[in-house]
Scaffold this motif. Sequence first.
Motif, PDB file in Angstrom:
ATOM      1  N   PRO A 155      38.241  53.470  47.456  1.00 52.44           N
ATOM      2  CA  PRO A 155      37.933  53.592  48.798  1.00 52.44           C
ATOM      3  C   PRO A 155      37.219  54.949  49.058  1.00 52.44           C
ATOM      4  O   PRO A 155      37.945  55.935  48.761  1.00 52.44           O
ATOM      5  N   TYR A 166      45.153  53.786  50.495  1.00 58.46           N
ATOM      6  CA  TYR A 166      44.118  52.775  50.432  1.00 58.46           C
ATOM      7  C   TYR A 166      44.033  52.223  49.127  1.00 58.46           C
ATOM      8  O   TYR A 166      43.778  50.942  49.059  1.00 58.46           O
ATOM      9  N   ALA A 167      44.284  52.758  48.039  1.00 49.98           N
ATOM     10  CA  ALA A 167      44.486  52.210  46.880  1.00 49.98           C
ATOM     11  C   ALA A 167      45.343  50.959  46.689  1.00 49.98           C
ATOM     12  O   ALA A 167      45.105  49.978  46.198  1.00 49.98           O
ATOM     13  N   TRP A 197      46.617  49.584  49.206  1.00 56.91           N
ATOM     14  CA  TRP A 197      46.176  48.395  50.067  1.00 56.91           C
ATOM     15  C   TRP A 197      45.469  47.461  49.540  1.00 56.91           C
ATOM     16  O   TRP A 197      45.356  46.152  49.692  1.00 56.91           O
ATOM     17  N   ALA A 198      44.149  48.144  48.855  1.00 56.07           N
ATOM     18  CA  ALA A 198      43.216  47.163  48.124  1.00 56.07           C
ATOM     19  C   ALA A 198      43.930  46.310  46.948  1.00 56.07           C
ATOM     20  O   ALA A 198      43.345  45.044  47.121  1.00 56.07           O
ATOM     21  N   ARG A 252      36.099  46.856  48.967  1.00 56.35           N
ATOM     22  CA  ARG A 252      37.004  45.911  48.247  1.00 56.35           C
ATOM     23  C   ARG A 252      36.180  45.616  46.746  1.00 56.35           C
ATOM     24  O   ARG A 252      35.227  45.800  46.340  1.00 56.35           O
ATOM     25  N   SER A 253      37.251  45.513  45.825  1.00 56.95           N
ATOM     26  CA  SER A 253      36.917  45.482  44.308  1.00 56.95           C
ATOM     27  C   SER A 253      36.177  44.093  44.099  1.00 56.95           C
ATOM     28  O   SER A 253      36.823  43.275  44.618  1.00 56.95           O
ATOM     29  N   GLY A 293      34.072  50.129  44.598  1.00 58.83           N
ATOM     30  CA  GLY A 293      35.064  49.123  44.874  1.00 58.83           C
ATOM     31  C   GLY A 293      36.400  49.380  44.583  1.00 58.83           C
ATOM     32  O   GLY A 293      37.334  48.859  45.590  1.00 58.83           O
ATOM     33  N   ARG A 294      36.785  49.986  43.593  1.00 61.02           N
ATOM     34  CA  ARG A 294      38.161  50.256  43.166  1.00 61.02           C
ATOM     35  C   ARG A 294      38.760  51.738  43.983  1.00 61.02           C
ATOM     36  O   ARG A 294      39.830  51.677  44.055  1.00 61.02           O
ATOM     37  N   GLU A 324      46.022  43.587  49.040  1.00 57.39           N
ATOM     38  CA  GLU A 324      44.882  42.614  49.409  1.00 57.39           C
ATOM     39  C   GLU A 324      44.246  41.615  48.508  1.00 57.39           C
ATOM     40  O   GLU A 324      44.094  40.592  48.641  1.00 57.39           O
ATOM     41  N   GLN A 325      43.993  42.134  47.441  1.00 64.17           N
ATOM     42  CA  GLN A 325      43.618  41.285  46.408  1.00 64.17           C
ATOM     43  C   GLN A 325      44.396  40.097  45.970  1.00 64.17           C
ATOM     44  O   GLN A 325      44.243  39.190  45.746  1.00 64.17           O
ATOM     45  N   VAL A 339      36.980  49.109  54.462  1.00 57.58           N
ATOM     46  CA  VAL A 339      37.261  49.523  53.155  1.00 57.58           C
ATOM     47  C   VAL A 339      36.765  48.724  52.126  1.00 57.58           C
ATOM     48  O   VAL A 339      36.679  47.353  52.204  1.00 57.58           O
TER      49      VAL A 339
END
Length: 642
Positions: A538, A623-624, A626-627, A552-553, A535-536, A630-631, A550
Amino acid sequence: MISTTVDGENQPQLLSGLSLCPDNLKTDYWRPQSLPPIINAQRISRTFGAKPLFQDVSFTVSEGDRIGLIGPNGSGKSTLLRILGGTEEPDTGNVAIRKRLQLSYVEQDSRFKPADTVRSVIERALRRSASQEGDTHFAETLGRAGFEDLEVEATSLSGGWQKRLAIVEALVQAPDVLLLDEPTNHLDLAGIEWLEGLLEQATFACVVVSHDRYFLENVAATMAELSKIYPAGLLRVDGNYSVFLEKKEEFLHAQSKRQEALENLVHSEIEWLRRGAKARTRKSKARIDKAGELISELADLNVRTRSATAQIDFSATDRKTKRLIELENVTYEVGDRVLFERLNFVISAGMRVGLVGPNGSGKTTLLRLLSGEWLPSQGRILRADRLRFVHFDQRRQLDMNMSLRQALAPEGDSVVYQDRVIHVASWAAKFLFTGEQLNQPVERLSGGERARVLIAQLMLQPADILLLDEPTNDLDIPTLEILEESLLEFRGSLVLVTHDRFMLDRVSNIVLGLDGQGGAESFADYGQWASWQSGRKPSLRATDSSMSDVPRSPESPLQAKKKLSYLEAREYAGIEQRIADAEELLRSKRAELEHPAIASDGPRLVAVHAEMEAAQKNLDELYARWAALEQKAGNSPQSGVR
């Protein structure tokens, strides 16, 4: 060679002569091949000193085979692999290898020259390759293996990364057959999963010596066990490890029935002989000869089926303390790098901790901090009074010139174990060593036998906590099972570092995961940690710009909710387009690598590969990021340290 197929049409053979096998266990020593073998070893034997490793063993490899090779320590698995690879000759028998076969062999211990860099190792391997296909896949293979700095010296890499480099070195030669000897020994869990994915998609044939049961379950399409308990020295089964266990049980059950019937028949023949049978007639003489054959056959079967298991039992103290070790805001730094930061963790009585994380994340360092060998950069570690440790070090430092007798009993001809005096010969027998081996130097022992020596040394020390750093390396599967049972019965606490996911799941009751970037987190089991990791980070294979794909954590109860700042909100609004652009750049670099003009130009190939690596790294970072945004945007928690 003995073979078995999953559908039961071709099952393991027992012995010739009296057959008490069920109908579905048909006799057939030779495995039917849908394709002609590209390596064909017939009736080969090899002796080490006065000890035969194996005799009259036949082994074939055909195109596309994925063979998992197992067997007890000292049965000759590595020797068989070297014979198949052409680096060692058998004492007897023949090995036929198809002409112009490209074969790559990765040994247990990776060795590189002091001046070697990642780039020079791969370029030298490409020059050795008989095929130009290796050039085409060079960049992609190296990238998927995770190498970012091509100029780093190979000898400066950790054991796991050296193993990855050795595997990549073999792969870029575009082999028809890949031989791997214990490839998972030095790989971390992420590295093992990388290798699993690579072999599952491979078009070449491979033979893998491994004791990693999950790895064999996921990778092998055929299993073979090298052992003296089988009439032809080898049991071969079409299927993965689970299928192999089922067919092996069927085989041993049928062999046991055969042995029981032979014992009854031999008993009857001996009674007949005792009544004074004389060889006066041709019929009587034939019966006496037949009785002799049956007695010899039974003796051979008894020798082959006589088995022993290592007796492993760590000694716990009678300590009643509940809290044994407490870590308070522990930080450890190596140069400019933080291995873990502000780590809070308590080891209490009876706790069995599985310590996981990528190579270089600080697992071995944390064990040394727990034992007091090293001190933390910040924070403090509180230990109960007079706490006793037993530390199994993965470096396994044994005096190679010392005899086995001295290694097992350094203070004389006996040891004191659990308040009992045991002679060294009896102590050695507990770990499957014979009396003849006692005067042999340690250097003549196999890797698994050396591991058993170290375990024997540690068992003499009563402990409150066992600190075990990769104790499973080189151990055969029966010994692994005994070690697992011993750890489950151990009354003290333990911290276990291992790449053996089966043992990790079975033994640990809590998992402490290190992410290699300063973070740490506690989990119920390995599966939960693996989900957190995926999850951490992608997937590196993501090529679709759709954000819904993608990972998600997962949420953590210790994480605090936050909202995006003004600048973060602007960054978040444009990050999807930046990811799409980065993916397009990565696709163009990959297409450029496949161009024939570049594939045949070594220097340009290396340069384009470096550009592709930079594009891949940029995409991963996007990606990292973005994640993380997003959170925050969804008020989901941020990761913390437990």
